[in-house]
Design a protein around this motif. Structure first.
Motif, short mmCIF file in Angstrom:
data_model
loop_
_atom_site.label_atom_id
_atom_site.label_comp_id
_atom_site.label_asym_id
_atom_site.label_seq_id
_atom_site.Cartn_x
_atom_site.Cartn_y
_atom_site.Cartn_z
N HIS A 1906 27.20 23.14 32.97
CA HIS A 1906 27.45 24.53 32.60
C HIS A 1906 27.96 25.37 33.77
O HIS A 1906 28.23 26.56 33.59
CB HIS A 1906 26.17 25.16 32.04
N LEU A 1907 28.08 24.79 34.96
CA LEU A 1907 28.56 25.56 36.12
C LEU A 1907 30.08 25.59 36.11
O LEU A 1907 30.75 25.16 37.05
CB LEU A 1907 28.04 24.95 37.42
N THR A 1908 30.66 26.13 35.05
CA THR A 1908 32.11 26.06 34.86
C THR A 1908 32.87 27.16 35.57
O THR A 1908 34.09 27.10 35.68
CB THR A 1908 32.43 26.13 33.36
N SER A 1909 32.16 28.18 36.05
CA SER A 1909 32.86 29.31 36.66
C SER A 1909 32.74 29.33 38.18
O SER A 1909 33.14 30.31 38.81
CB SER A 1909 32.30 30.64 36.11
N VAL A 1910 32.20 28.27 38.75
CA VAL A 1910 32.00 28.26 40.20
C VAL A 1910 33.35 28.32 40.92
O VAL A 1910 34.24 27.52 40.66
CB VAL A 1910 31.20 27.02 40.65
N ASP A 1911 33.47 29.30 41.82
CA ASP A 1911 34.68 29.51 42.59
C ASP A 1911 34.53 28.96 44.01
O ASP A 1911 35.48 28.47 44.59
CB ASP A 1911 34.98 31.01 42.64
N ARG A 1912 33.30 29.01 44.54
CA ARG A 1912 33.04 28.58 45.91
C ARG A 1912 31.81 27.69 45.92
O ARG A 1912 30.78 28.03 45.32
CB ARG A 1912 32.81 29.78 46.82
N LEU A 1913 31.90 26.58 46.64
CA LEU A 1913 30.78 25.66 46.76
C LEU A 1913 30.59 25.33 48.24
O LEU A 1913 31.51 24.84 48.90
CB LEU A 1913 31.05 24.37 45.96
N TYR A 1914 29.40 25.67 48.76
CA TYR A 1914 29.05 25.40 50.16
C TYR A 1914 27.87 24.42 50.17
O TYR A 1914 26.81 24.71 49.60
CB TYR A 1914 28.65 26.69 50.88
N LEU A 1915 28.05 23.26 50.79
CA LEU A 1915 26.99 22.26 50.90
C LEU A 1915 26.74 21.99 52.38
O LEU A 1915 27.64 21.58 53.11
CB LEU A 1915 27.40 20.97 50.18
N VAL A 1916 25.51 22.23 52.83
CA VAL A 1916 25.18 22.11 54.24
C VAL A 1916 23.98 21.17 54.39
O VAL A 1916 22.90 21.44 53.82
CB VAL A 1916 24.86 23.48 54.87
N ASN A 1917 24.18 20.05 55.09
CA ASN A 1917 23.09 19.12 55.46
C ASN A 1917 22.26 18.69 54.26
O ASN A 1917 21.04 18.65 54.30
CB ASN A 1917 22.17 19.77 56.50
N THR A 1918 22.94 18.38 53.16
CA THR A 1918 22.23 17.83 52.00
C THR A 1918 22.82 16.46 51.72
O THR A 1918 23.90 16.33 51.14
CB THR A 1918 22.32 18.76 50.79
N SER A 1919 22.11 15.44 52.16
CA SER A 1919 22.69 14.10 52.15
C SER A 1919 22.56 13.40 50.81
O SER A 1919 23.14 12.34 50.60
CB SER A 1919 22.01 13.24 53.23
N VAL A 1920 21.76 13.96 49.87
CA VAL A 1920 21.50 13.24 48.62
C VAL A 1920 22.49 13.62 47.53
O VAL A 1920 22.49 13.02 46.46
CB VAL A 1920 20.07 13.52 48.14
#
Length: 2045
Positions: A1906-1920
């Motif tokens: 349902h996350l169809t409107s996401v414009d920006r995705l920031y992933l920091v130090n999440t290895s899984v």
């Protein structure tokens, strides 16, 4: 927007985009951010001024002036003494203010400082406009304001001034050179100089003796003078009688021929300013030092030196020049501590040994500039020996300045050492400029590091030691503040590196090096340099610009500084300079801003630049002088000016193959160049070399003998040609034909030129011809000169030429027509007649004074505006002064009009009316026989004689009657003699009068009033009922009046017509009669005679109501008789109401004298007369309107205006086709329609047609949401303000954006707003909606608005809506959609929804009409209900307007009676001409007409308030009650009824809610109220011109000008006797004068019910307030009143008293007598001061009641009317046994009672409460609270802070059903609906165990679908987390992966991210390679890879072609190596615009 921004937006919308208005009023508002203050500005009546009548900025002027404090007002108005266009000098004006005492002395600061602050504030408020330096100008309109305000105190005596000054004049300006005229005025005592305080002379009096004599006479009388300005009057002597001017403080003698000053001048001990600048003074009085108050003396050095013991003048503020030595003791400077500014101490070489003492200047802390000169006369040569050196050092040591010094200059100092104070920290810490000039021996200069603020350094003629470039430790100096450095005359300087090379100058902007012949090397220049001048130096090569870290993006990496901005480069006299290929010109990419380049006198300089100057893209001016070896072959196309001397010009310089290089060049100057075409390989060819020089405007050729004119025949745009010494340039006699635009031709020093070209006459635009020093030319060309020639100059030519040009000689006919001729120094100028002055003869005619000297007659012909004016100049006068008015007349549209000109003359206005304005017919009246002869000739000459009749004789006898649409009265100085004739000449229906008159500026308003009253009086005497108003004012002499029989434009108010009168009469008369009968029967139940008549009147009431209702539907205006009858009836009823109110007042008096009154004859007689009058008028009324047989009501609603992007809640009907059309245009739009990267699409249509709704549909369409990542909605409205619109865009665009905007609350400049907007839009495709543009947009405005759009992504769109077609056509690029009404199917659905409601009509009819077409009407109507049939017909009349459907539908929905709907259908208002009226207008009237009588009265009363007023519900309802619109009732309170009325008006859209109980009325509805109540309501403003035709009942005062208001009252312009309302909107700082004015009003306005004096700054309420016996509403809120008068207690009718925010110290003792008082608004302290307040039993509110003290608590039991909240305070003062039970038991209306709680724990007090509707719960600082009960499901906000809870509370679940349900543990979604479907930004940091719980493992289908409107995705130090979890994020635009080692696990997984634009991969140290499918990201623009050590190459498939920026940092060295030129990965990135790898910039834009 904030509330202030909303108000500012409305204010700005009223100023018509005027920049001056914005500056003036903006500066006022900026100083006071109080909302109430801004509202008062917004609501000022000044905005209602007729904008055709005055400049639209005039309201802003008055508002700006009123906001000034008293001191500023004094200072500003004083400027009225100075003439228009005067250039103000700040210091001079401030000194005058001080002299006049406007700036009082203070022990804290100088008056000049206070005056300067005042001046600065006036500048800041835009009252002055800076010109240059400290010179300022005052705008014409602002000066007129000053003159109008100060008209009683300022007078100008001039040649043209005919007025006589009044005795109140205090300041006089003399503007005449005629001394006899001035002397006559003094002798005849026209001027009364005794009271004068200022005299300004503006004139040159060459008869100096006569002028001196006149001054002597004047000085005997003007003994109060403070300011005397005699500057530039040519006087030679100042009279000794000057000593009479004991009060004189300012004396200006500047620029006169005075050689000496009288001794008596020394007696003027008050004198503060003496200006003798530019006076050749030979001597001064000995005792000048006695002028101990002298603060400013302006004189030259010699004059200053003649003042004996000048240092005794210790108050002197400036002493620019002080010559040391001689008779002046330098040590005396110690006492001159007030000196400030600049001080030049000269002749220091004359100071003797030991004479100077230390610390001379140490206390002169105000000095900012110090110049110490040992050689003031500039001799430059001093005998230097050791003694002189030591003496100079000693003197300099003693002249230590204060550390406030900012500028230091030392000149011709011959000491060796620096003084100790220059070597000490902080002594020069504030110095910003230092000049060391001619200090030839100075060896140890002061250390530059001790000057931390130094900005400018000049070293001239000083030896530069090496130590100046390093600190005491030898380290390089850092001088970050130096911006300009000048080094000259340093003959021994060889290398700048020896002295300054080690300096670090990061902010150096200008560097000049001159006269340093040994200087051979310069260090690298800083990149900040903008100007470089090198002259007379020994340089062998040019310096270079320091470019370490520079990129082509104009940025120094890591420093934030920018690429060199060098714009000016000047290299001169460098004989050793031989090459351009080394140094600056090798760095041409760094010279992109170089605009001016000059290379001079470099004889060895050679051209060795392969590409020339082609890279200098900004070069505009190029000068190459005396560089014979220099050849430049290429230039850039931007070059505008080129000057060349002694150098080669090659073919390549002018063109490059097929492309023109210099096509934009405008000016060419070639000097010398004798070898220009001697190079055979580059020989000049006219076709190849000069064919591209098509834009040349100026061509100068000097001493170049090899160039000929035939080389330049392609210069078609040449305007100026100057040929100097070019002997063979003009070789052919026929060669000028091609120079068709040539205007100026000069031929000089062509000594071999034998003749002028024969085709000179073919140059049709030649205006000036100059021939000098051409001795062989003996005659002018045979074909003559061009007829356009205006100036001819011949000098130094053959004598034969002069002889031939004399009168009657051969060449004279060729030049006879030229206006200005000068031959060999002799001028012969032909005079063109522009103005022939006239004299008035005894016969009354005005004739010429011109005499004919030569010729037979004086007939001349004048051409003007395409019209021929012929006249005999010796007999007729002609004036060019009325030219602007003739042009204005010519622009009028008079096609069907008949005009009468009563003073036709030769046809000044007759001809423009006929020839240009196309008047149907003109009657021209004239009695001067000479003018008649010319007039007859002129009408035939202009072919208009067939439409003109000339009437000879006195116009009072000859003028026609009743024929004219307009009459012209163009006689000066006054045409009053024929005003009656003009009125009779107009048609009976009225017309226009053009009245001319000479009027003093100060008397303009009085003249306006006089003209209006006079014309009104004349028209009434002629039996004409005309309404007079001023339509136009043309300065200086024209007033244009518009007279209309039916239209009366009173200050923008409504019309005086039957409709308005009838509509209001219906509501008013019926209600008032009912009230009158009720009150009369109550007061006189036993008076049978009165009771009988009142019963009769009561029985007639239905009949009267019927007639009034029927009258409203008349399809015509009321006749005069009908209108007068209605007025008489209202007057009678008002009088009866007042009388009964008087009787009621008597009943209320403590001592009841009512019986005495009624038994006396006076009371009975008054009552009988009043009732009898009503009886008579009612009978006449019924008889007059007996023809009426039926009546019907009608109705309308109005919507709110400011729009948003949200769709209407009820949905949208129709417009599918338009939506589809617009979407197709956006989808298929060709690229060429997206100019500058974005397109403009417009929606155009009339008001209410649905433009905004269509825009909302587009804005919210899924295609738009998907394709445009950024959408912005901005409502524009009236004022297209670029800055405000930009700020709105930022606010809309930055919602949700994670951008760091500039840290400021407001955008004070457009630059700041645009900077942030660019950051928000860069790289994004946006859609901007500009909704509801009301006005024309200038191109500059639109261009400014669009500048930030250019960095946005391509194919962005601006969608605008407007009613104005021209707006759309001007700026649209993609086309426009023109909206018409909805088609009938859709419109019927909309109308049904509005009229029947969603569920309000029968289900069986819900689909009827849905598919009805126009042709199927008869068939389908049978299936309808009767209401639907009527509704169908009504809908068919509204042209498909959605707004009309909503407005009228809301009316119909309230009454489903069939007859009612039929009345609507059959209303005459549907027959209104829709081309002439807005489609909404019938609905407006219908909405009003269908209000009941009570609502009509309440609504129309709102006309008393200004447009845009914010209504407070309670306040307005209280006013209604005060006027009796809400009659008393035993059932419910009048306030409750009033509230219901208000709510109904809100429900009907007459009011629009804003916030809380604040409401706004739409402009159209307010205009409706004004038009209906036009005869009852009047607004007085600063600009009020008209007089109320009928005495108003309600007056609004919107002016701060008390004098004007007082003047109007004294003249009885207003009849206050009948007033029932007075509302004041103004702040009156002159409280005493305002109180006096109120006292005068209270003596007359005795019928007042409502008086609003809130926020008027008053300090006292006059005791005459007791005259207002009928007063019910008194508002004193926000004033400075400290006490109320005792007489206030006799206002027994008073219901409302508002004293909120008044600093009341005491109240009258008997306030408790106001027994009708219902509302008192005051603070707690004031309430507590009311003695026995509980006697006021009618009080409705009592927020604060202090128990104890003098207030008896038990008395509250009687206050049964109290309602709302009650706070009983001070209960601790109640004594034992004092309180009784049941005190509050009967107070059933109380809703809130405040008392202290007794409970200790929440659980003990509230836990058991059942709170089913609790929305908010806040619990703070309850540390013992350990549990909470279940919370209700209605809760929306819960805050728990500092509590002892062990567990969180639960929400009650019992009874809950579906809807939004949280079941299970899914954090991202619910089972029923998606929870986070609208989320745009996701940032996950850490979350190492995100899916370690097997039961909640993150799975893409369940968790992220349902996350169809996401414009920006920031992933920091999440290895899984892995990328395949997010593949459904189709709208992802920015992906930032930081330290997620296993995120990119698959080489082919990016295909789904089609919209990804920015990808960053950081700190993925285990990532072995980049994804192979990176190239599939078609939208990717930026890729950043950092600290990924395992990546050694780019993907095999390469990178996407959309990529614009690539950054690789901290990766494997192999990756960088593979990306270098010619290596493996270079082809994969070669196309990318900007590349940075490991800090090295490989490519840039």
């Amino acid at each position: 927007m904030s509330r202030l921004e909303e108000i500012a937006w409305e204010i700005a919308g009223r100023m018509d985009g005027s920049p001056l208005a914005a500056k003036l009023l903006g500066s006022v508002l900026r100083r006071n951010k109080d909302e109430g203050y801004w509202n008062r500005i917004l609501q000022s009546d000044l905005w209602s001024v007729d904008k055709r009548d005055k400049n639209t900025i005039f309201p802003s002027l008055w508002l700006s002036y009123k906001s000034l404090d008293g001191q500023l007002k004094h200072c500003f108005v004083y400027c009225a003494a100075l003439p228009q266009g005067y250039i103000f000098e700040r210091d001079k004006l401030v000194q005058m203010w001080v002299a006049q005492g406007f700036i009082p002395p203070s022990g804290v600061e100088r008056p000049e400082d206070v005056g300067n602050r005042c001046f600065e504030e006036l500048i800041d408020r835009s009252f002055f406009q800076p010109v240059w330096n400290d010179k300022y100008r005052m705008h014409l309109l602002i000066r007129e304001l000053a003159q109008s305000i100060g008209s009683d105190e300022f007078f100008t005596f001039a040649d043209w001034q005919r007025g006589i000054p009044s005795r109140t004049d205090r300041h006089i300006t003399v503007r005449t050179d005629d001394l006899l005229l001035l002397e006559d005025a003094l002798v005849n005592k026209y001027l009364n100089p005794k009271h004068l305080r200022t005299i300004f002379f503006f004139g040159g009096y060459k008869d100096s003796f006569h002028f001196c004599d006149l001054l002597d006479s004047l000085f005997q009388q003007v003994k109060s003078i403070r300011v005397l300005d005699l500057s530039h009057t040519c006087m030679t002597e100042l009279p000794t009688s000057i000593n009479n001017l004991k009060h004189l403080r300012y004396l200006d003698l500047c620029g006169n021929r005075v050689r000496s000053l009288p001794r008596d001048l020394c007696l003027l001990y008050h004198l503060q300013v003496l200006n003798v600048k530019w006076c050749p003074l030979q001597q001064l009085p000995e005792k000048m030092n006695r002028l101990m108050n002298l603060r400013h003396i302006c004189a030259d050095i010699v004059t200053i030196s003649r003042i004996s013991q000048i240092l005794k003048l210790t108050n002197l503020q400036e002493l620019e020049n002080f010559p040391a030595g001689k008779s002046n003791d330098i040590n005396a400077l110690t006492c001159m501590t007030e000196l400030r500014g600049a001080l030049h101490i000269s002749d220091l070489h004359l100071v003797k040994v030991g004479e100077a003492k230390e610390g001379i200047l140490e206390k002169s802390k105000h000095l900012t500039s110090l110049w110490l000169s040992w050689d003031s006369e500039g001799r430059g040569i001093r005998q230097v020996d050791d003694a002189q050196t030591t003496l100079d050092e000693e003197v300099l040591q003693c002249l230590q300045p204060h550390d406030n010094l900012k500028e230091l200059r030392i000149d011709s100092y011959v000491g060796l050492r620096s003084p100790t104070w220059m070597l000490t920290n902080n002594r020069l810490s504030n110095v910003r400029s230092m000049y060391l000039i001619g200090c030839v021996n100075w060896q140890n200069l002061p250390p530059l590091e001790l000057l931390p603020e130094l900005e400018i350094l000049e070293i001239k003629g000083v030896s530069l030691p090496e130590s100046s470039s390093s600190d005491s430790k030898g380290n390089p100096l850092a001088l970050p503040t130096i911006s300009s450095m000048y080094i000259s005359k340093c003959p021994n300087l060889r290398f700048l590196g020896e002295s300054l090379n080690q300096l670090f100058l990061p902010r150096l902007f200008e560097l000049e090096i001159r006269n340093c012949p040994q200087l051979c090397l310069l260090p690298d220049l800083p990149p900040t340099l903008t100007k470089l001048i090198i002259e007379d130096a020994g340089l062998e090569e040019l310096p270079t610009i320091w470019n370490e870290g520079l990129t082509d993006d104009f940025e120094v990496v890591g420093t934030g500084s920018f690429l060199p901005t060098l714009s000016t480069l000047y290299i001169s006299s460098c004989p050793k300079l031989s090459t351009l290929s080394i140094g600056l010109f090798r760095q041409q990419r760094l010279l992109r801003r170089l605009g001016k380049l000059s290379l001079r006198n470099c004889e060895n300089l050679k051209s060795d630049l392969a590409k020339g100057f082609r890279a200098l893209t900004a070069l505009k001016e190029l000068t190459i002088f005396d560089c014979p070896n220099l050849l430049i072959s290429h230039f850039y196309v931007s070059l505008k000016t080129i000057e060349i001397s002694e150098c080669f010009i090659t073919q390549g310089a002018w063109s490059d193959d097929q492309n023109p290089i210099l096509q934009a060049i405008e000016t060419i100057k070639i000097i010398g160049c004798p070898h220009a075409n001697f190079d055979e390989d580059r020989k000049l060819n006219p076709v190849d070399s000069f064919k591209h020089l098509t834009s040349v405007d100026h061509l100068y050729l000097v001493n170049t003998s090899v160039l000929t004119l035939d080389l330049f025949t392609k210069l078609h745009s040449l305007r100026i040609l100057d040929i100097d010494g070019c002997q063979r340039f003009l070789t052919d006699q026929l060669q000028l034909l091609h120079l068709s635009k040539l205007q100026h031709l000069s031929i000089r020093n062509c000594k071999e030129l034998p003749y002028l070209p024969e085709d000179l006459n073919t140059i049709n635009f030649l205006m000036e011809l100059c021939i000098e020093n051409c001795p062989l030319i003996t005659a002018l060309p045979q074909n003559g000169l061009p007829p356009s020639l205006e100036r001819l100059s011949i000098r130094g030519c053959n004598p034969l030429l002069k002889e031939r040009c004399l009168d009657d000689n051969h060449d004279f006919p060729k030049i006879s027509y030229v206006p200005a001729i000068c031959i060999e120094g002799e001028s012969r100028t032909r005079i063109q007649i522009n103005k022939v002055e006239g004299r008035i003869l005894p016969t009354g005619t005005r004739d010429s004074t011109l005499e004919l000297l030569v010729g037979d007659n004086g007939w001349v012909t004048h051409h003007e505006n395409g019209i021929l004016y012929s006249f005999d100049a010796t007999k007729c006068m002609f004036s060019s002064g009325n030219r602007s008015e003739k042009l204005r007349m010519a622009r009028l549209y008079c096609e069907n009009e008949t005009v009468v000109d009563l003073f036709a003359g030769i046809g000044y206005f007759v001809l423009p009316f006929l020839v240009k304005a196309n008047a149907k017919f003109v009657y021209a009246c004239e009695w001067n026989p000479h003018a008649l002869a010319a007039l007859k000739h002129n009408v035939h000459a202009n072919s208009v004689a067939d439409r003109c009749v000339i009437l000879e004789g006195d116009n009072r006898l000859t003028a026609p009657n009743g024929v004219a649409d307009r009459v012209c009265l163009g006689l000066l100085p006054s045409s009053e003699c024929s005003w009656a004739t003009a009125v009779r000449a107009l048609r009976a229906v009225g017309g226009i009068l053009h009245i001319h008159g000479n009027v003093n500026d100060s008397e303009e308003n009085l003249w306006f009033d006089y003209v209006v009253q006079s014309i009104q009086s004349i028209s009434e005497s002629e039996g004409l009922s005309w309404n007079i108003s001023i339509e136009h004012v043309e300065h200086p002499s024209l007033l244009l009046l518009r007279l209309s029989l039916q239209s009366r434009a009173l200050e923008g108010r409504g019309r005086r017509d039957g409709a308005g009168a009838g509509f209001f009469a219906s509501a008013f008369i019926s209600a008032m009669i009912a009230k009158l009968v009720s009150k009369g029967l109550t007061l006189f139940p036993d008076r049978s005679h009165h009771k009988q008549k009142l019963d009769w009147l009561n029985r007639l009431l239905p009949r009267i109501q019927f007639i009034l209702t029927a009258a409203e539907r008349l399809p015509r205006h009321f006749t005069g008789e009908e209108h007068d009858l209605l007025t008489e009836l209202k007057d009678a009823i008002y009088a009866a109401d007042d009388l009964l109110d008087d009787f009621e007042y008597k009943f209320l008096e403590p001592k009841n004298r009512m019986n005495k009154l009624l038994t006396g004859s006076t009371g009975v007689d008054r009552l009988e007369k009043t009732v009898d009058k009503i009886e008579r008028v009612v009978k006449d009324f019924i008889r007059t309107f007996s023809f009426l047989k039926s009546g019907e009501p009608e109705h309308h609603d109005q919507d709110t205006r400011e729009t948003s992007s949200l769709l209407p809640p009820a949905g949208v009907f129709g417009r599918e086709g338009e939506v589809r059309q617009i979407l197709e245009m956006l989808e298929r739009g060709e690229n060429f329609r997206y100019r500058s990267g974005f397109g403009v699409l417009s929606i155009v249509g009339t008001a209410g047609i649905g433009k905004t709704t269509l825009a909302q549909l587009i804005y919210n369409h899924e295609f738009i949401v998907r394709e445009f990542p950024m959408r912005i909605w901005v409502y524009v409205s009236e004022n297209f303000n670029v800055r405000k619109l930009s700020v709105k865009m930022i606010q809309r665009a930055s919602d949700g954006e994670q951008l760091q905007l500039l840290p400021r609350k407001d955008y004070d400049s457009l630059e700041d707003a645009h900077a942030d907007l660019v950051r928000l839009l860069t790289g994004k495709r946006f859609m901007l909606v500009l909704d509801d543009i009301w006005e024309e947009i200038y191109f500059e405005q639109w261009d400014n608005l669009c500048k930030p759009f250019r960095p946005a992504a391509k194919r962005s769109v601006v969608l605008l809506t407007s009613q104005i077609q021209s707006v759309a056509k001007q700026i649209e690029t993609m086309g426009q959609v023109t909206l018409s009404g909805l088609d009938m199917d859709d419109y019927w659905r909309l109308f049904k929804h509005c009229a029947f409601g969603g569920d309000d009509h029968p289900a069986e009819h819900s689909n009827l009409g849905k598919n009805i077409g126009i042709g199927e009407t008869s068939k389908k109507v049978k299936e309808m209900s009767r209401l639907e049939e009527i509704g169908w017909e009504i809908a068919g009349r509204m042209d498909g307007s959605p707004l009309a459907a909503k407005l009228l539908g809301s009316v119909l929905r309230r009454n489903k009676d069939e007859g009612y709907w039929n009345q609507i259908l059959q209303s005459d208002l549907w027959s209104i001409d829709k081309s002439d009226k807005n489609i909404k207008f019938p609905s407006l009237w219908l909405s009003y007409k269908h209000l009941n009588g009570q609502l009509k009265q309440c609504f129309v009363y709102c006309a008393a308030f200004p447009q845009g007023y914010i209504f407070e519900k309670d306040k307005l309802v209280q006013m209604w009650v005060a006027h009796g619109f809400i009659p008393p009732s035993s059932v419910e309170r009048p306030e409750d009824v009033g509230n219901r009325c208000f709510e109904e008006l809100v429900d009907r859209s007459f009011f629009q809610p804003i916030w809380n109980d604040k409401y706004l009325m739409h402009g159209l509805i307010h205009e409706l109220a004004q038009s209906i109540g036009s005869n009852e309501f009047f607004t007085f403003t600063d600009l009020s011109r008209g007089i109320p035709f009928i005495p108003p009942r309600h007056m609004t005062v919107r002016t701060d000008d008390l004098l004007q208001l007082e003047h109007k009252l004294k003249k009885n312009y207003f009849n206050l006797k009948h007033l029932r309302t007075i509302l004041f909107f103004g702040g009156y700082k002159e409280s005493f004068q305002f109180c006096k004015l109120l006292d005068s009003i209270f003596q007359q306005a005795k019928s007042i019910r409502v008086l609003d004096l809130s926020h008027t700054c008053m300090t006292d309420l006059p005791s005459s307030i007791n005259n207002l016996k009928h007063l019910r509403y008194l508002d004193l809120c926000g004033n400075r009143v400290r006490s109320l008068p005792q007489d206030l207690c006799s206002l027994y009718h008073l219901q409302v008293l508002n004293v909120k925010w008044c600093p009341l110290q005491q109240l009258p003792e008997k306030m408790n007598r106001l027994i009708n008082l219902r509302h008192i608004c005051a603070d707690t302290l004031t309430i507590s001061r009311i003695s026995q307040i509980l006697k006021l039993t009618n009080l409705q509110e009592l927020e604060n009641f202090p128990a104890g003290r003098s207030n008896e608590l038990n008395a509250l039991a009687c206050m049964t009317e109290l309602r709302g909240p009650l706070h009983v305070t001070d209960l601790h003062l109640v004594k034992v046994g004092e309180a009784k039970e049941g005190i509050l038991e009967k107070l059933k209306h109380l809703t809130s009672l405040c008392k202290p709680p007794n409970s200790r724990f929440l659980g003990e007090s509230l836990n058991q409460l059942f709170l089913p509707r609790l929305f908010e719960l806040e619990i703070r600082s309850c540390p013992q609270l350990c549990s909470l009960s279940d919370l209700p499901p209605t809760l929306t906000k819960l805050i728990i802070e500092d509590a002892g809870l062990e567990e969180l509370p639960r929400i009650q679940e019992k009874g809950l059903t579906g809807g939004v349900e949280m079941v299970g543990t899914g954090a991202w979604f619910g089972h029923q609906i998606p929870i986070l479907q609208a989320i745009e930004t996701v940032k996950i940091i850490g979350c190492q165990h995100a899916n370690s719980d097997e039961d909640h493992e993150l799975k893409m289908p369940d968790s992220f679908k349902h996350l169809t409107s996401v414009d920006r995705l920031y992933l920091v130090n999440t290895s899984v987390l892995t990328l395949d979890l997010f593949t459904k994020l189709r709208s992802l635009r920015i992906l930032d992966i930081d330290g997620c080692q296993g995120f990119l696990t698959n080489r082919l997984q990016l295909l789904h991210f089609s919209k990804l634009q920015h990808l960053s991969i950081r700190n993925c140290k285990e990532l072995p390679y980049l994804p192979e499918d990176l190239n599939t990201l078609k939208s990717l623009m930026e890729l950043c890879i950092e600290n990924c050590l395992l990546i050694t190459s780019l993907p095999q498939n390469g990178l996407p072609y959309s990529l614009k920026r690539l950054s690789i940092h901290g990766c494997n060295p192999l990756l960088k190596e593979r990306c270098l030129d010619d290596n493996h990965d270079f082809p994969k990135i070669s196309y990318i615009a900007a590349i940075c790898i490991e800090g090295e910039v490989l490519k840039s834009k």
